[in-house]
Design an enzyme around this catalytic site. Sequence first.
Site, PDB file in Angstrom:
ATOM      1  N   PRO A  18       0.814  -1.203   0.000  1.00  0.00           N
ATOM      2  CA  PRO A  18       0.000   0.000   0.000  1.00  0.00           C
ATOM      3  C   PRO A  18       0.850   1.257   0.000  1.00  0.00           C
ATOM      4  O   PRO A  18       1.637   1.480   0.907  1.00  0.00           O
ATOM      5  CB  PRO A  18      -0.824  -0.106   1.283  1.00  0.00           C
ATOM      6  CG  PRO A  18      -0.514  -1.438   1.870  1.00  0.00           C
ATOM      7  CD  PRO A  18       0.791  -1.862   1.313  1.00  0.00           C
ATOM      8  N   GLU A  19       0.662   2.046  -1.025  1.00  0.00           N
ATOM      9  CA  GLU A  19       1.268   3.370  -1.081  1.00  0.00           C
ATOM     10  C   GLU A  19       0.189   4.388  -0.698  1.00  0.00           C
ATOM     11  O   GLU A  19      -0.888   3.996  -0.258  1.00  0.00           O
ATOM     12  CB  GLU A  19       1.838   3.632  -2.482  1.00  0.00           C
ATOM     13  CG  GLU A  19       2.806   2.544  -2.942  1.00  0.00           C
ATOM     14  CD  GLU A  19       3.428   2.815  -4.306  1.00  0.00           C
ATOM     15  OE1 GLU A  19       3.572   3.985  -4.676  1.00  0.00           O
ATOM     16  OE2 GLU A  19       3.762   1.842  -5.005  1.00  0.00           O
TER      17      GLU A  19
END
Length: 271
Positions: free
Chosen positions: A2-3
């Site tokens: 997850p960015e």
Amino acid sequence: MPELPEVETIRRTLAPHLLGQVVRAVQLLTPSVWRGRDPADLVGRCVTALDRRGKHLLISLDGSPAVVLHVHLGMTGRLVFLPPGAPVPERHVHARFSFDGGELYYQDTRRFGYLELLPGGAVDRHPRLRLGPEPLDADFTAGVLQGMLAGRRAPVKAVLLDQHILAGVGNIYADEALHRAGVHPLRPAGDLSQREVEALRDALREVLEEAISARGTTFSDYRDGEGQPGQFVAHLRVYGREGEACPNCGTPVARERLGGRSTYFCPRCQK
DNA sequence: AGACCCCTGCTG
DNA sequence: CAGCAGGGGTCT
């Protein structure tokens, strides 16, 4: 995994389920994923806010003093809220938080993520949360980006990935932004022209905004706070597309290694 | 800037 | 079987 866009999507999808809800019970199945104060300290507290800093999720809870549950999802972490009766995740569940309206599950296959219970207050002074500016804030100008890049000989992509310099950008969106800006990922950061810095600033904001609109990028693991995958993979122009045609010019997308990570770019569009 | 570490699972 | 995967840390 997850960015910034994925964590923001998780924040938005969890918020309606958690805000104003009281923690009734906490089960910690894998103690090694937990840091900071005793998880039992959460019981009886009410969720007052969900915030994001870079790739970090911050869940504030009331009390005197208040506390903050700091979540970093690493590569394969998930935080999913499930109402009563929903199918219960079984694999790699490390923690479960019970609320009156359902259960919040923390899963993480590779266990690179962690949960950390912090005292409330000046959370941004915490060592793990000393991050660079938010790229989507209004004051992230080309001048600010210029200041981050100036004088550095490191590849521009390495600078974009450094969370202490700029918060929230990871491998996918760094490659996508550099492609949109027409900048080669290995260019020394300080060598970019003013015009290139402006293009990169705009590209970063555009790709992050578009990815949030598409609810993030799911290759395999990522899910939002309700367990749903993101749709941005269909919008990727270079990431994960080695050998496929660049959408701009048709040249096959190249892949090289930078700091042990795959870097995708168009050898013709990105100089 | 690179190497190695953390950990599991999937693909070729 | 080796290689690779969206995260980050530490040490040369």
